[in-house]
Scaffold this active site. Structure first.
Site, PDB file in Angstrom:
ATOM      1  N   MET A 195       5.007 -55.487   2.814  1.00 53.45           N
ATOM      2  CA  MET A 195       5.960 -55.352   1.642  1.00 53.45           C
ATOM      3  C   MET A 195       5.299 -53.221   1.048  1.00 53.45           C
ATOM      4  O   MET A 195       6.300 -52.955   0.448  1.00 53.45           O
ATOM      5  CB  MET A 195       4.806 -55.864  -0.262  1.00 53.45           C
ATOM      6  CG  MET A 195       4.891 -54.946  -1.099  1.00 53.45           C
ATOM      7  SD  MET A 195       4.078 -53.496  -1.298  1.00 53.45           S
ATOM      8  CE  MET A 195       2.413 -54.517  -1.321  1.00 53.45           C
ATOM      9  N   PRO A 196       4.030 -52.817   2.210  1.00 50.96           N
ATOM     10  CA  PRO A 196       4.881 -51.503   1.880  1.00 50.96           C
ATOM     11  C   PRO A 196       5.532 -50.997   2.413  1.00 50.96           C
ATOM     12  O   PRO A 196       6.293 -52.181   3.959  1.00 50.96           O
ATOM     13  CB  PRO A 196       3.836 -50.915   2.283  1.00 50.96           C
ATOM     14  CG  PRO A 196       2.554 -51.944   1.960  1.00 50.96           C
ATOM     15  CD  PRO A 196       3.424 -53.167   2.556  1.00 50.96           C
ATOM     16  N   LEU A 197       6.291 -50.199   2.616  1.00 52.63           N
ATOM     17  CA  LEU A 197       7.264 -48.981   3.908  1.00 52.63           C
ATOM     18  C   LEU A 197       6.751 -48.121   3.754  1.00 52.63           C
ATOM     19  O   LEU A 197       6.359 -47.105   3.191  1.00 52.63           O
ATOM     20  CB  LEU A 197       8.679 -48.939   3.049  1.00 52.63           C
ATOM     21  CG  LEU A 197       9.408 -48.050   3.845  1.00 52.63           C
ATOM     22  CD1 LEU A 197       9.473 -48.636   5.543  1.00 52.63           C
ATOM     23  CD2 LEU A 197      10.945 -47.811   3.666  1.00 52.63           C
ATOM     24  N   ALA A 254       6.150 -46.842  -0.276  1.00 52.94           N
ATOM     25  CA  ALA A 254       6.012 -47.097  -1.322  1.00 52.94           C
ATOM     26  C   ALA A 254       5.814 -48.505  -1.179  1.00 52.94           C
ATOM     27  O   ALA A 254       5.610 -49.528  -0.186  1.00 52.94           O
ATOM     28  CB  ALA A 254       7.785 -47.532  -1.003  1.00 52.94           C
TER      29      ALA A 254
END
Length: 127
Positions: A1-3, A72
């Site tokens: 899920m994180p970028l 993010a």
């Protein structure tokens, strides 16, 4: 899920850059409970004229080894979790590849779950 976007001065070897991604991912896994295979990171390298920063902002003495990290992620974490993440990233990167804690800059960008599509044109997290 994180970028995760990682920016640094050009010239570091591949093993240094790999250690950055590994240290950040370990912190995300340990503190934010991100699955190990949920890894999406981009590294950009910049020459001196395109890497501008405040060398002493907030009385923190930064060097040319500054690493800018922007993550993010979903807006579901507490302030304590965020603080723990920042510390863990700095600790991990100090250990390997040897980045000074003063040179670890982290910016967390929180987004709603429906703002992600991991492929196939589908908003996988949208409820």
């Amino acid at each position: 899920m994180p970028l995760t976007r990682i920016a640094l001065r050009a010239g570091k070897p591949a093993d240094y850059r790999q250690a950055l991604t590994q240290g950040i991912q370990r912190a995300l896994t340990d503190v934010f409970n991100v699955p190990e295979d949920d890894i999406f990171m981009v590294i950009t390298e910049h020459d001196a004229s395109n890497f501008v920063y405040g060398r002493n902002y907030l009385d923190i003495e930064r060097s040319d080894d500054l690493v800018l990290i922007q993550i993010a992620a979903n807006n579901t974490r507490t302030v304590d979790q965020k603080k723990a993440l920042y510390k863990r990233i700095a600790d991990n990167l100090a250990e390997s590849p040897g980045v000074r804690r003063e040179d670890v800059f982290v910016n967390l960008v929180e987004v709603l779950k429906e703002n992600w599509s991991f492929g196939n044109g589908i908003a996988q997290y949208a409820i």
